[in-house]
Design an enzyme around this catalytic site. Structure first.
Site, PDB file in Angstrom:
ATOM      1  N   CYS A 257      27.398  40.632  37.443  1.00 45.53           N
ATOM      2  CA  CYS A 257      28.792  40.221  37.661  1.00 45.53           C
ATOM      3  C   CYS A 257      29.496  41.064  38.731  1.00 45.53           C
ATOM      4  CB  CYS A 257      29.561  40.228  36.346  1.00 45.53           C
ATOM      5  SG  CYS A 257      29.855  41.852  35.602  1.00 45.53           S
ATOM      6  N   HIS A 304      33.282  42.848  31.996  1.00 46.10           N
ATOM      7  CA  HIS A 304      32.865  41.709  32.815  1.00 46.10           C
ATOM      8  C   HIS A 304      33.933  41.423  33.874  1.00 46.10           C
ATOM      9  CE1 HIS A 304      30.617  38.152  33.868  1.00 46.10           C
ATOM     10  NE2 HIS A 304      31.713  37.426  33.797  1.00 46.10           N
ATOM     11  N   HIS A 316      31.852  33.374  38.839  1.00 44.06           N
ATOM     12  CA  HIS A 316      31.247  34.630  38.383  1.00 44.06           C
ATOM     13  C   HIS A 316      29.749  34.459  38.138  1.00 44.06           C
ATOM     14  CE1 HIS A 316      31.402  33.759  33.757  1.00 44.06           C
ATOM     15  NE2 HIS A 316      31.419  32.621  34.428  1.00 44.06           N
TER      16      HIS A 316
END
Length: 342
Positions: A257, A304, A316
């Site tokens: 990520c 995240h 993402h």
């Protein structure tokens, strides 16, 4: 005389106990078999998705610790270089001090009046005597320099030692985070292995179709990016749709990520840090209502990160087993805040 008594028969109570015990064993075996049935494909997928999310969190923690380790290693190396240079300077000053002391000792071995008497050139001797006085002052100055450098050196050595202690702690943490990450991935793989090859392939293709469909039908609205750099980063990231998630991936063939967000901003000419736990400090923080396309968005206790794409949507790299894709913010867990990169 031999005994001819009939063998004693088991009592009715004993037969009942044995029978009951056997029945209980059969029942327990049946219950155990019923309590541990093979999970269905949907159950496996749900558990694998959960473990994959956890693996994604562990991945950021691992690479966060790794980044800290690398930073500490550089700091320790720089301090050790300073210590080595400082020690060399002290050694040079000490050598000079020893030469001065030897010169003074040799000069002081003969009484000055005798030296004057023996000198073929009294003026020359007086010049030398004046030089000796200057050497004494220089010697004092050298001693003061040595003392000061020794104080600085002791401080640098302590700082280096403290950093080495921190580094040892971080290396231990790094090992723990890596073990946790590998454990989550291994658990997910064990679950997947309960499915047939055909079932696993069907699940993979279904996920890929869902990702492609989400990208095809995504409605990003007409929100205006906060900056040209944010717009450029988002545009760069959009070209990576479908690229697989990989722990530690920083592009261009695969991403995790924070690897995706770092890569995207690099294409826009902006250097941001490597992991979520440091990217949170790469710009001012903003609330959900203030988000603009290109802003970084953080979820789940900042474990995240993705790029806000507009209309409540994020681009993402979700977690192991998935690909770079658009996703509604409503499905991504707990929103923390956004960060605007200047």
């Amino acid at each position: 005389m031999a005994s001819h008594r009939r063998p004693k028969q088991p009592s009715r109570a004993r037969v009942t106990v044995v029978t009951a015990t056997a029945a209980a064993a059969v029942a327990l075996t049946s219950q155990a078999a019923q309590a541990d049935p093979k999970p269905s494909k949907s159950e496996v997928k749900a558990k694998v998705d959960k473990l994959s999310h956890e693996a994604g969190d562990a991945n950021e923690q691992y690479y966060g610790a790794k980044e800290k380790q690398q930073k500490l290693e550089k700091e320790v190396g720089a301090l050790q270089d300073k210590v080595a240079r400082g020690q060399q300077e002290i050694n040079t000053l000490r050598n000079g001090l020893g030469s001065l002391a030897a010169a003074q000792y040799r000069s002081g071995g003969i009484d000055p009046s005798v030296q004057l008497f023996l000198a073929s050139d009294p003026d020359s001797f007086l010049d030398q005597a004046s030089a000796l006085d200057q050497l004494t002052a220089k010697q004092t100055e050298t001693l003061e320099k040595i003392q000061e450098k020794q104080r600085v050196l002791a401080q640098q050595r302590k700082e280096a030692q403290d950093k080495l202690g921190d580094l040892a702690d971080v290396r231990k943490t790094l090992g723990e985070k890596k073990k946790k990450l590998q454990g989550k991935l291994a658990d997910a793989q064990r679950l997947l292995n309960t499915l047939t090859v055909a079932e696993r392939e069907e699940m993979r293709e279904k996920d890929q179709r869902a990702s492609r469909a989400a990208g095809d039908r995504v409605d990003l609205g007409n929100e205006v990016p906060a900056s040209a750099r944010g717009a450029a980063a988002l545009q760069a990231a959009s070209t990576q749709q479908g690229k697989p998630y990989r722990s530690g991936g920083t592009g261009p063939s695969s991403f995790d990520c924070s690897g995706l967000t770092q890569w995207a901003y690099a294409q826009a000419g902006v250097n941001i840090s490597r992991v979520t736990y440091t990217q949170v400090n790469d710009g001012p923080r903003i609330g959900r209502s203030a988000l603009k396309p290109g802003d970084l968005v953080f979820f789940n206790n900042t474990s995240h990160v993705g790029l806000y794409a507009g209309n409540n949507t994020v681009l993402h790299a979700p977690y192991p087993g998935t690909v770079v894709r658009y996703e509604s913010m409503n499905t991504m867990g707990s929103f923390q805040f956004g960060v605007r990169i200047g």
